[in-house]
Write a protein that holds these residues in place. Structure first.
Motif, mmCIF file in Angstrom:
data_model
loop_
_atom_site.group_PDB
_atom_site.id
_atom_site.type_symbol
_atom_site.label_atom_id
_atom_site.label_comp_id
_atom_site.label_asym_id
_atom_site.label_seq_id
_atom_site.Cartn_x
_atom_site.Cartn_y
_atom_site.Cartn_z
ATOM 1 N N GLU A 137 0.849 -1.189 0.000
ATOM 2 C CA GLU A 137 0.000 0.000 0.000
ATOM 3 C C GLU A 137 0.885 1.240 0.000
ATOM 4 O O GLU A 137 1.692 1.433 0.898
ATOM 5 C CB GLU A 137 -0.910 -0.011 1.220
ATOM 6 C CG GLU A 137 -1.900 1.124 1.230
ATOM 7 C CD GLU A 137 -2.819 1.035 2.415
ATOM 8 O OE1 GLU A 137 -2.317 1.060 3.551
ATOM 9 O OE2 GLU A 137 -4.033 0.933 2.184
ATOM 10 N N SER A 138 0.703 2.091 -0.975
ATOM 11 C CA SER A 138 1.601 3.231 -1.139
ATOM 12 C C SER A 138 1.365 4.352 -0.133
ATOM 13 O O SER A 138 2.271 5.116 0.168
ATOM 14 C CB SER A 138 1.477 3.790 -2.559
ATOM 15 O OG SER A 138 0.158 4.232 -2.798
ATOM 16 N N ILE A 139 0.182 4.449 0.402
ATOM 17 C CA ILE A 139 -0.121 5.590 1.271
ATOM 18 C C ILE A 139 0.612 5.535 2.602
ATOM 19 O O ILE A 139 0.904 6.553 3.211
ATOM 20 C CB ILE A 139 -1.640 5.745 1.470
ATOM 21 C CG1 ILE A 139 -1.959 7.161 1.910
ATOM 22 C CG2 ILE A 139 -2.180 4.723 2.443
ATOM 23 C CD1 ILE A 139 -3.397 7.554 1.711
ATOM 24 N N SER A 140 0.980 4.358 3.073
ATOM 25 C CA SER A 140 1.569 4.249 4.404
ATOM 26 C C SER A 140 3.058 3.889 4.386
ATOM 27 O O SER A 140 3.613 3.528 5.415
ATOM 28 C CB SER A 140 0.803 3.201 5.225
ATOM 29 O OG SER A 140 0.913 1.939 4.602
ATOM 30 N N GLN A 141 3.715 3.978 3.263
ATOM 31 C CA GLN A 141 5.117 3.594 3.168
ATOM 32 C C GLN A 141 5.948 4.729 2.566
ATOM 33 O O GLN A 141 5.452 5.525 1.781
ATOM 34 C CB GLN A 141 5.271 2.350 2.282
ATOM 35 C CG GLN A 141 4.495 1.139 2.730
ATOM 36 C CD GLN A 141 4.991 0.578 4.043
ATOM 37 O OE1 GLN A 141 6.172 0.661 4.360
ATOM 38 N NE2 GLN A 141 4.087 0.009 4.829
ATOM 39 N N GLN A 158 8.943 6.290 0.111
ATOM 40 C CA GLN A 158 9.409 5.987 -1.239
ATOM 41 C C GLN A 158 10.590 5.033 -1.188
ATOM 42 O O GLN A 158 11.475 5.163 -0.353
ATOM 43 C CB GLN A 158 9.830 7.256 -1.970
ATOM 44 C CG GLN A 158 10.308 6.986 -3.383
ATOM 45 C CD GLN A 158 10.672 8.258 -4.133
ATOM 46 O OE1 GLN A 158 10.450 9.358 -3.659
ATOM 47 N NE2 GLN A 158 11.227 8.095 -5.306
ATOM 48 N N LYS A 191 7.759 0.599 -3.576
ATOM 49 C CA LYS A 191 6.869 1.746 -3.538
ATOM 50 C C LYS A 191 7.435 2.887 -4.367
ATOM 51 O O LYS A 191 8.624 3.153 -4.345
ATOM 52 C CB LYS A 191 6.671 2.208 -2.098
ATOM 53 C CG LYS A 191 5.598 3.283 -2.017
ATOM 54 C CD LYS A 191 5.784 4.131 -0.798
ATOM 55 C CE LYS A 191 4.780 5.249 -0.742
ATOM 56 N NZ LYS A 191 5.042 6.329 -1.660
ATOM 57 N N THR A 209 1.553 8.648 -3.291
ATOM 58 C CA THR A 209 0.586 7.851 -2.525
ATOM 59 C C THR A 209 -0.490 7.223 -3.403
ATOM 60 O O THR A 209 -1.489 6.735 -2.906
ATOM 61 C CB THR A 209 -0.086 8.725 -1.458
ATOM 62 O OG1 THR A 209 -0.743 9.816 -2.108
ATOM 63 C CG2 THR A 209 0.926 9.239 -0.456
ATOM 64 N N THR A 210 -0.283 7.224 -4.712
ATOM 65 C CA THR A 210 -1.303 6.666 -5.619
ATOM 66 C C THR A 210 -0.714 5.564 -6.482
ATOM 67 O O THR A 210 -0.770 5.623 -7.703
ATOM 68 C CB THR A 210 -1.902 7.761 -6.520
ATOM 69 O OG1 THR A 210 -0.826 8.375 -7.255
ATOM 70 C CG2 THR A 210 -2.621 8.810 -5.711
ATOM 71 N N ASP A 214 -0.588 1.419 -5.768
ATOM 72 C CA ASP A 214 -0.634 0.170 -5.011
ATOM 73 C C ASP A 214 -0.329 -1.028 -5.903
ATOM 74 O O ASP A 214 -0.640 -1.029 -7.092
ATOM 75 C CB ASP A 214 -2.007 -0.017 -4.372
ATOM 76 C CG ASP A 214 -2.320 1.068 -3.341
ATOM 77 O OD1 ASP A 214 -1.367 1.646 -2.795
ATOM 78 O OD2 ASP A 214 -3.502 1.317 -3.091
#
Length: 131
Positions: free
Chosen positions: A5-9, A11, A91, A95-96, A98
């Motif tokens: 999940e990109s929002i919680s990690q 780069q 990642k 944040t967009t 996944d």
């Protein structure tokens, strides 16, 4: 399924799924799995095979692949002896983006097996989540 999940990690964070050791596949054997890579900042999904401590990339995809599940069937090539597989998701910059994988196994026709599912004893490290 497993997903990054990109929002919680941050780069560049990588999640790695490592298989147990397999032995002597048929020539032309293909590993298969479903993947979903969606979002403008989607980074990379890669499959690697390790034989005798030498690791090679056998499949790699980068970027947004649309809002649908797709099947990958990377060929293992000619392997003699034992090997392991690794799937690595990384990642991207935002944040967009996944990445998800599901239904991992070996192609029964190409591999000459009757029960080609992967064992449940796999390990993952990094920012991967599972359901």
């Amino acid at each position: 399924y497993l997903y990054v999940e990109s929002i919680s990690q941050a780069q560049g964070v990588m999640a790695k799924l490592d298989s147990p050791v397999f032995s002597n596949p048929h020539t032309g054997c293909k590993f298969s799995f479903w993947y979903h890579m969606y979002g403008s900042t989607t980074s990379t999904l890669e499959v690697q095979v390790t034989v005798a401590s030498v690791t090679s990339s056998i499949w790699k995809l980068r970027g947004d692949q649309g809002y649908s599940w797709r099947k990958a069937k990377p060929a293992l090539g000619t392997i003699t002896g034992s090997f392991t597989l690794s799937i690595i998701g990384s990642k991207g910059s935002g944040t967009t983006g996944d990445i998800a994988i599901d239904d991992l196994g070996f192609d029964p026709v190409a591999c000459g097996c009757t029960d080609c599912a992967l064992p449940t004893a796999v390990t993952w490290t990094g920012g991967m989540h599972g359901n």
